[in-house]
Motif scaffolding. Structure first.
Motif, PDB file in Angstrom:
ATOM      1  N   PHE A 182      -6.425 -15.649  -2.030  1.00  0.00           N
ATOM      2  CA  PHE A 182      -7.326 -15.329  -3.135  1.00  0.00           C
ATOM      3  C   PHE A 182      -7.869 -13.917  -3.058  1.00  0.00           C
ATOM      4  O   PHE A 182      -7.910 -13.215  -4.041  1.00  0.00           O
ATOM      5  CB  PHE A 182      -8.481 -16.327  -3.192  1.00  0.00           C
ATOM      6  N   SER A 183      -8.285 -13.447  -1.892  1.00  0.00           N
ATOM      7  CA  SER A 183      -8.977 -12.160  -1.861  1.00  0.00           C
ATOM      8  C   SER A 183      -8.410 -11.154  -0.864  1.00  0.00           C
ATOM      9  O   SER A 183      -9.000 -10.117  -0.656  1.00  0.00           O
ATOM     10  CB  SER A 183     -10.453 -12.365  -1.557  1.00  0.00           C
ATOM     11  N   LYS A 184      -7.290 -11.432  -0.231  1.00  0.00           N
ATOM     12  CA  LYS A 184      -6.754 -10.503   0.761  1.00  0.00           C
ATOM     13  C   LYS A 184      -5.270 -10.289   0.532  1.00  0.00           C
ATOM     14  O   LYS A 184      -4.569 -11.185   0.086  1.00  0.00           O
ATOM     15  CB  LYS A 184      -6.964 -11.052   2.168  1.00  0.00           C
ATOM     16  N   VAL A 185      -4.818  -9.094   0.857  1.00  0.00           N
ATOM     17  CA  VAL A 185      -3.397  -8.779   0.826  1.00  0.00           C
ATOM     18  C   VAL A 185      -3.042  -8.217   2.187  1.00  0.00           C
ATOM     19  O   VAL A 185      -3.711  -7.311   2.679  1.00  0.00           O
ATOM     20  CB  VAL A 185      -3.062  -7.740  -0.275  1.00  0.00           C
ATOM     21  N   PHE A 186      -2.007  -8.741   2.795  1.00  0.00           N
ATOM     22  CA  PHE A 186      -1.587  -8.254   4.095  1.00  0.00           C
ATOM     23  C   PHE A 186      -0.606  -7.116   3.893  1.00  0.00           C
ATOM     24  O   PHE A 186       0.376  -7.250   3.183  1.00  0.00           O
ATOM     25  CB  PHE A 186      -0.946  -9.379   4.903  1.00  0.00           C
ATOM     26  N   VAL A 187      -0.902  -5.956   4.506  1.00  0.00           N
ATOM     27  CA  VAL A 187      -0.037  -4.794   4.446  1.00  0.00           C
ATOM     28  C   VAL A 187       0.586  -4.665   5.829  1.00  0.00           C
ATOM     29  O   VAL A 187      -0.108  -4.390   6.802  1.00  0.00           O
ATOM     30  CB  VAL A 187      -0.824  -3.518   4.083  1.00  0.00           C
TER      31      VAL A 187
ATOM     32  N   LYS B 255     -12.627  -0.032  -9.174  1.00  0.00           N
ATOM     33  CA  LYS B 255     -12.274  -0.778  -7.955  1.00  0.00           C
ATOM     34  C   LYS B 255     -10.812  -1.226  -7.992  1.00  0.00           C
ATOM     35  O   LYS B 255     -10.112  -1.181  -6.986  1.00  0.00           O
ATOM     36  CB  LYS B 255     -13.177  -1.995  -7.783  1.00  0.00           C
ATOM     37  N   SER B 256     -10.361  -1.654  -9.171  1.00  0.00           N
ATOM     38  CA  SER B 256      -8.970  -2.074  -9.297  1.00  0.00           C
ATOM     39  C   SER B 256      -8.032  -0.889  -9.160  1.00  0.00           C
ATOM     40  O   SER B 256      -6.971  -0.999  -8.533  1.00  0.00           O
ATOM     41  CB  SER B 256      -8.742  -2.761 -10.645  1.00  0.00           C
ATOM     42  N   ASN B 257      -8.398   0.246  -9.734  1.00  0.00           N
ATOM     43  CA  ASN B 257      -7.578   1.448  -9.585  1.00  0.00           C
ATOM     44  C   ASN B 257      -7.451   1.842  -8.121  1.00  0.00           C
ATOM     45  O   ASN B 257      -6.377   2.224  -7.665  1.00  0.00           O
ATOM     46  CB  ASN B 257      -8.161   2.605 -10.399  1.00  0.00           C
ATOM     47  N   ALA B 258      -8.539   1.741  -7.369  1.00  0.00           N
ATOM     48  CA  ALA B 258      -8.491   2.052  -5.937  1.00  0.00           C
ATOM     49  C   ALA B 258      -7.612   1.058  -5.188  1.00  0.00           C
ATOM     50  O   ALA B 258      -6.859   1.430  -4.292  1.00  0.00           O
ATOM     51  CB  ALA B 258      -9.898   2.068  -5.356  1.00  0.00           C
ATOM     52  N   TYR B 259      -7.686  -0.203  -5.577  1.00  0.00           N
ATOM     53  CA  TYR B 259      -6.884  -1.246  -4.931  1.00  0.00           C
ATOM     54  C   TYR B 259      -5.388  -1.016  -5.163  1.00  0.00           C
ATOM     55  O   TYR B 259      -4.582  -1.165  -4.244  1.00  0.00           O
ATOM     56  CB  TYR B 259      -7.310  -2.614  -5.460  1.00  0.00           C
ATOM     57  N   PHE B 260      -5.015  -0.641  -6.363  1.00  0.00           N
ATOM     58  CA  PHE B 260      -3.603  -0.448  -6.688  1.00  0.00           C
ATOM     59  C   PHE B 260      -3.093   0.954  -6.327  1.00  0.00           C
ATOM     60  O   PHE B 260      -1.914   1.228  -6.476  1.00  0.00           O
ATOM     61  CB  PHE B 260      -3.360  -0.701  -8.176  1.00  0.00           C
ATOM     62  N   SER B 261      -3.975   1.837  -5.871  1.00  0.00           N
ATOM     63  CA  SER B 261      -3.590   3.214  -5.568  1.00  0.00           C
ATOM     64  C   SER B 261      -2.733   3.273  -4.304  1.00  0.00           C
ATOM     65  O   SER B 261      -3.126   2.761  -3.257  1.00  0.00           O
ATOM     66  CB  SER B 261      -4.845   4.069  -5.365  1.00  0.00           C
TER      67      SER B 261
ATOM     68  N   ALA C 246       2.899 -10.475  -9.449  1.00  0.00           N
ATOM     69  CA  ALA C 246       3.148  -9.153  -8.860  1.00  0.00           C
ATOM     70  C   ALA C 246       1.838  -8.409  -8.604  1.00  0.00           C
ATOM     71  O   ALA C 246       1.709  -7.717  -7.588  1.00  0.00           O
ATOM     72  CB  ALA C 246       4.058  -8.335  -9.771  1.00  0.00           C
ATOM     73  N   MET C 247       0.863  -8.553  -9.499  1.00  0.00           N
ATOM     74  CA  MET C 247      -0.430  -7.895  -9.278  1.00  0.00           C
ATOM     75  C   MET C 247      -1.139  -8.474  -8.066  1.00  0.00           C
ATOM     76  O   MET C 247      -1.830  -7.749  -7.339  1.00  0.00           O
ATOM     77  CB  MET C 247      -1.306  -7.995 -10.528  1.00  0.00           C
ATOM     78  N   LEU C 248      -0.984  -9.771  -7.814  1.00  0.00           N
ATOM     79  CA  LEU C 248      -1.570 -10.361  -6.609  1.00  0.00           C
ATOM     80  C   LEU C 248      -0.942  -9.769  -5.353  1.00  0.00           C
ATOM     81  O   LEU C 248      -1.570  -9.740  -4.296  1.00  0.00           O
ATOM     82  CB  LEU C 248      -1.396 -11.881  -6.612  1.00  0.00           C
ATOM     83  N   GLN C 249       0.286  -9.303  -5.476  1.00  0.00           N
ATOM     84  CA  GLN C 249       0.976  -8.678  -4.351  1.00  0.00           C
ATOM     85  C   GLN C 249       0.791  -7.160  -4.328  1.00  0.00           C
ATOM     86  O   GLN C 249       1.483  -6.461  -3.605  1.00  0.00           O
ATOM     87  CB  GLN C 249       2.458  -9.036  -4.387  1.00  0.00           C
ATOM     88  N   ARG C 250      -0.084  -6.636  -5.164  1.00  0.00           N
ATOM     89  CA  ARG C 250      -0.484  -5.223  -5.203  1.00  0.00           C
ATOM     90  C   ARG C 250       0.599  -4.306  -5.771  1.00  0.00           C
ATOM     91  O   ARG C 250       0.671  -3.136  -5.426  1.00  0.00           O
ATOM     92  CB  ARG C 250      -0.893  -4.775  -3.800  1.00  0.00           C
ATOM     93  N   HIS C 251       1.422  -4.805  -6.673  1.00  0.00           N
ATOM     94  CA  HIS C 251       2.410  -3.970  -7.357  1.00  0.00           C
ATOM     95  C   HIS C 251       1.735  -3.324  -8.557  1.00  0.00           C
ATOM     96  O   HIS C 251       1.449  -3.981  -9.549  1.00  0.00           O
ATOM     97  CB  HIS C 251       3.617  -4.807  -7.810  1.00  0.00           C
ATOM     98  N   ARG C 252       1.507  -2.016  -8.454  1.00  0.00           N
ATOM     99  CA  ARG C 252       0.717  -1.356  -9.497  1.00  0.00           C
ATOM    100  C   ARG C 252       1.462  -1.245 -10.820  1.00  0.00           C
ATOM    101  O   ARG C 252       0.853  -1.171 -11.871  1.00  0.00           O
ATOM    102  CB  ARG C 252       0.231  -0.002  -9.021  1.00  0.00           C
TER     103      ARG C 252
END
Length: 149
Positions: A4-9, A130-136, A79-85
């Motif tokens: 829900f709130s974390k993405v593993f890089v 905040k979303s722009n920073a997350y997807f940056s 895809a957005m949940l997986q941080r694909h901008r």
């Protein structure tokens, strides 16, 4: 991994996903899936077919557009949940195309308004600072380099 709130890089670092992105994406996922079920079950509904026959586009083409739109929405939300901008931009562009197509073909324009409002709110969340920073990609590179030190 859909958390829900974390993405593993990689294997080292956890990036916090903004709550607004998580809620928007899960809303789009559940909404798309339930709308797909509804569209498939209602494809032979006489009242719906009568309403769709008032449009300039044949009912079969309208169903194809609806299912394509729902599939694109589902894929972009995942895809957005997986941080694909790029998924944000695809969602926004396809949403604008869908609204324009609906306004051009639907006889009763007021039925387009609720979906347009939901689209605008979700886009506001997806393109917030905040979303722009997350997807940056720069933010992701900075986060990863901080963990390596």
């Amino acid at each position: 991994m859909l958390v829900f709130s974390k993405v593993f890089v990689g294997n080292l670092h956890v990036v916090r996903r903004p709550v607004s992105v998580a809620i928007s994406c899960w809303f789009l996922i559940f909404g798309s899936l339930s709308s797909m079920v509804s569209a498939i079950q209602g494809r032979n509904d006489p009242a719906m077919l009568a309403w769709m026959s008032r449009s300039a586009i044949p009912a079969e083409v309208q169903y194809a557009i609806v299912l394509a739109t729902l599939a694109i929405t589902l894929a972009t939300a995942l895809a957005m949940l997986q941080r694909h901008r790029g998924a944000r931009m695809l969602y926004a562009v396809w949403g604008l195309i869908d609204i324009a197509l609906s306004l051009a073909t639907v006889p009763d324009k007021t039925v387009v308004l609720p979906g347009t409002m939901v689209f605008a709110v979700i886009c506001a969340f997806l393109f917030s600072p905040k979303s722009n920073a997350y997807f940056s990609p720069r933010k992701a590179a900075n986060d990863a380099s901080m963990m390596a030190a």
